[in-house]
Design a protein around this motif. Structure first.
Motif, mmCIF file in Angstrom:
data_model
loop_
_atom_site.group_PDB
_atom_site.id
_atom_site.type_symbol
_atom_site.label_atom_id
_atom_site.label_comp_id
_atom_site.label_asym_id
_atom_site.label_seq_id
_atom_site.Cartn_x
_atom_site.Cartn_y
_atom_site.Cartn_z
ATOM 1 N N TYR A 27 0.818 -1.224 0.000
ATOM 2 C CA TYR A 27 0.000 0.000 0.000
ATOM 3 C C TYR A 27 0.856 1.281 0.000
ATOM 4 O O TYR A 27 0.310 2.379 -0.043
ATOM 5 C CB TYR A 27 -0.875 0.072 1.262
ATOM 6 C CG TYR A 27 -2.055 -0.876 1.352
ATOM 7 C CD1 TYR A 27 -2.572 -1.530 0.247
ATOM 8 C CD2 TYR A 27 -2.679 -1.092 2.583
ATOM 9 C CE1 TYR A 27 -3.657 -2.384 0.373
ATOM 10 C CE2 TYR A 27 -3.771 -1.938 2.713
ATOM 11 C CZ TYR A 27 -4.258 -2.575 1.600
ATOM 12 O OH TYR A 27 -5.346 -3.404 1.734
ATOM 13 N N ASP A 41 2.988 -8.083 0.933
ATOM 14 C CA ASP A 41 1.941 -8.008 1.951
ATOM 15 C C ASP A 41 2.586 -8.128 3.325
ATOM 16 O O ASP A 41 3.795 -8.377 3.447
ATOM 17 C CB ASP A 41 0.831 -9.044 1.703
ATOM 18 C CG ASP A 41 1.324 -10.474 1.731
ATOM 19 O OD1 ASP A 41 2.277 -10.776 2.459
ATOM 20 O OD2 ASP A 41 0.742 -11.314 1.014
ATOM 21 N N SER A 42 1.777 -7.946 4.363
ATOM 22 C CA SER A 42 2.355 -7.826 5.696
ATOM 23 C C SER A 42 3.170 -9.055 6.104
ATOM 24 O O SER A 42 4.265 -8.928 6.647
ATOM 25 C CB SER A 42 1.254 -7.540 6.714
ATOM 26 O OG SER A 42 0.196 -8.444 6.564
ATOM 27 N N TYR A 113 -6.333 -12.505 13.346
ATOM 28 C CA TYR A 113 -5.832 -12.013 12.058
ATOM 29 C C TYR A 113 -4.463 -11.395 12.322
ATOM 30 O O TYR A 113 -4.203 -10.887 13.422
ATOM 31 C CB TYR A 113 -6.851 -10.965 11.572
ATOM 32 C CG TYR A 113 -6.681 -10.428 10.175
ATOM 33 C CD1 TYR A 113 -5.966 -11.106 9.186
ATOM 34 C CD2 TYR A 113 -7.296 -9.218 9.832
ATOM 35 C CE1 TYR A 113 -5.860 -10.583 7.909
ATOM 36 C CE2 TYR A 113 -7.192 -8.692 8.549
ATOM 37 C CZ TYR A 113 -6.460 -9.382 7.597
ATOM 38 O OH TYR A 113 -6.356 -8.857 6.332
ATOM 39 N N ASN A 115 -3.457 -8.662 11.394
ATOM 40 C CA ASN A 115 -3.668 -7.242 11.733
ATOM 41 C C ASN A 115 -4.126 -7.125 13.189
ATOM 42 O O ASN A 115 -5.268 -6.751 13.470
ATOM 43 C CB ASN A 115 -4.749 -6.622 10.835
ATOM 44 C CG ASN A 115 -4.337 -6.515 9.385
ATOM 45 O OD1 ASN A 115 -3.739 -7.436 8.844
ATOM 46 N ND2 ASN A 115 -4.671 -5.413 8.735
ATOM 47 N N SER A 130 -4.941 -12.940 5.502
ATOM 48 C CA SER A 130 -6.181 -13.012 4.725
ATOM 49 C C SER A 130 -6.113 -14.172 3.733
ATOM 50 O O SER A 130 -7.136 -14.748 3.384
ATOM 51 C CB SER A 130 -6.471 -11.683 4.023
ATOM 52 O OG SER A 130 -5.334 -11.218 3.354
ATOM 53 N N HIS A 176 -12.036 -0.503 4.583
ATOM 54 C CA HIS A 176 -12.730 -1.461 3.710
ATOM 55 C C HIS A 176 -14.224 -1.550 4.055
ATOM 56 O O HIS A 176 -15.060 -1.738 3.162
ATOM 57 C CB HIS A 176 -12.090 -2.853 3.826
ATOM 58 C CG HIS A 176 -10.757 -2.952 3.145
ATOM 59 N ND1 HIS A 176 -9.600 -2.487 3.729
ATOM 60 C CD2 HIS A 176 -10.397 -3.440 1.937
ATOM 61 C CE1 HIS A 176 -8.589 -2.694 2.898
ATOM 62 N NE2 HIS A 176 -9.035 -3.277 1.810
ATOM 63 N N SER A 215 -6.065 -11.574 -0.605
ATOM 64 C CA SER A 215 -5.158 -10.609 0.039
ATOM 65 C C SER A 215 -4.637 -9.606 -0.997
ATOM 66 O O SER A 215 -4.868 -9.773 -2.203
ATOM 67 C CB SER A 215 -3.973 -11.367 0.624
ATOM 68 O OG SER A 215 -3.231 -11.939 -0.432
ATOM 69 N N THR A 216 -3.880 -8.638 -0.537
ATOM 70 C CA THR A 216 -3.315 -7.647 -1.469
ATOM 71 C C THR A 216 -2.455 -8.365 -2.522
ATOM 72 O O THR A 216 -2.595 -8.106 -3.715
ATOM 73 C CB THR A 216 -2.485 -6.584 -0.717
ATOM 74 O OG1 THR A 216 -1.609 -7.234 0.197
ATOM 75 C CG2 THR A 216 -3.354 -5.645 0.058
HETATM 76 P P1 13P Z 1 -2.347 -7.802 3.628
HETATM 77 O O1 13P Z 1 -2.027 -8.711 4.776
HETATM 78 O O2 13P Z 1 -3.157 -8.448 2.544
HETATM 79 O O3 13P Z 1 -1.108 -7.121 3.147
HETATM 80 O O4 13P Z 1 -3.323 -6.676 4.160
HETATM 81 C C1 13P Z 1 -2.875 -5.715 5.032
HETATM 82 C C2 13P Z 1 -3.906 -4.729 5.261
HETATM 83 O O5 13P Z 1 -3.731 -3.837 6.028
HETATM 84 C C3 13P Z 1 -5.152 -4.875 4.532
HETATM 85 O O6 13P Z 1 -5.937 -3.778 4.736
#
Ligand code: 13P
Ligand code: SF4
Length: 305
Positions: A27, A41-42, A113, A115, A130, A176, A215-216
């Motif tokens: 992002y 992704d994270s 999750y 997050n 995700s 989201h 996921s992203t």
């Molecule tokens: P990802 O784990 O898919 O990178 O998503 C992180 C996130 O903050 C989605 O809003």
């Protein structure tokens, strides 16, 4: 005032001089991704960071991502580029609220999750991303699952696994969750030939309307691999921008203008420069006991595949 290119060169020189790696979430802005050692992704960022030779890493993302990185690489110095970059969803619940919920459902397994804060991970049994949420939950022997914090992702898991009983809190991503079914129907009407790809943090009714939910990284891979030429992207608007840059022969529309995460936009190139010089950034100081408790939760996800 120096231009972007000059600042990028200074950052590249400084990071090689100091032997520091830069991690950028998908992002983040293009100019940040261009100077990063890893983009993704994270979870990918944390996994790749653990393999890097550098002893110090700077996270261009939000705090839970820096924490996950520290959990997987406790020996490394992990610096969050912008000290105020947090994820409102990750910080929605406190560990004692989860402990209380667990006491109410003694037969349930607790799934969080990625997050989430490190304190939440430390009181949960297993972590999911995700992309792994459905497969990990499917492999758990327990029928009852406390799933936190995102009830939209939870609903996506529940729909895929009718044999499980999910206990959820009303948590989720405020960005989201803002997108409405009406926004989605309007977009589909405006771009009738386009495929709709959404993140499972969107409302379940929106996921039901999508051609792809993931996921992203999943969304990026789906659009790149597809033979289709037009897409509506239902996640933070930066993904549509990066995809447009990467695939100039395809057309990408954003699902809604509301899909802007201010916490993901807060980090700038000067923040990264300041984190490199030591004038800025937040160095994570995490007690080893907390790191090892939270590690168990991530390790279980890795073991379950
Ligand atoms: P990802 O784990 O898919 O990178 O998503 C992180 C996130 O903050 C989605 O809003
Ligand atoms: Fe958190 Fe949502 Fe921003 Fe992702 S988009 S970092 S889940 S607030």
């Amino acid at each position: 005032m120096q231009n972007v290119w000059e600042l990028q060169q200074k950052i590249l020189n400084l990071k090689s001089e100091k032997d520091i790696a830069i991690l950028a979430h998908s992002y983040q802005a293009e100019e940040i991704q261009e100077i990063a050692d890893v983009v993704g992704d994270s979870f990918k960022l944390s996994q790749e960071a653990a393999k890097l030779p550098q002893k110090t890493v700077i996270m261009a993302g939000v705090k839970f991502m820096a924490e996950t990185c520290k959990i997987l690489s406790p020996e490394k110095t992990v610096i969050l580029a912008h000290p105020q970059a947090g994820c409102p969803m990750a910080e929605q619940f406190e560990a004692d609220e989860i402990e209380y919920l667990k006491s109410q459902h003694p037969n349930a397994v607790t799934v969080c999750y990625i997050n989430t804060t490190i304190e939440i991970k430390a009181v949960c049994d297993v972590c999911v991303t995700s992309s792994s949420a459905v497969s990990v939950c499917k492999k758990l022997p327990e029928k009852e699952i406390i799933f936190i914090p995102d009830c939209n992702l939870g609903a996506f898991v529940a729909k895929s696994l009718p044999e499980k009983h999910l206990i959820m809190l009303q948590g989720g991503c405020p960005i989201h969750a803002c997108v409405s079914v009406q926004d989605t129907l309007t977009s589909k009407e405006m771009f009738p030939g386009a495929k709709l790809a959404v993140h499972p943090e969107c409302q379940p009714e929106i996921c039901d309307l999508a051609d792809y939910v993931g996921s992203t990284s999943g969304i990026i891979n789906y659009c790149k691999a597809s033979n289709d030429k037009e897409f509506i992207i239902g996640t933070e608007i930066s993904i549509a921008e990066h995809l447009q840059y990467a695939c100039p022969d395809k057309k990408f529309h954003i699902l809604s203008k509301k899909l802007i995460c201010p916490n993901m936009k807060i980090t700038t190139l000067p923040d990264i420069y300041n984190a490199l010089t030591g004038a800025g950034g937040l160095t994570l100081e995490t007690p080893p006991e907390l790191l090892s408790k939270a590690y168990k939760c991530i390790d279980k996800m890795l073991k379950l595949g």
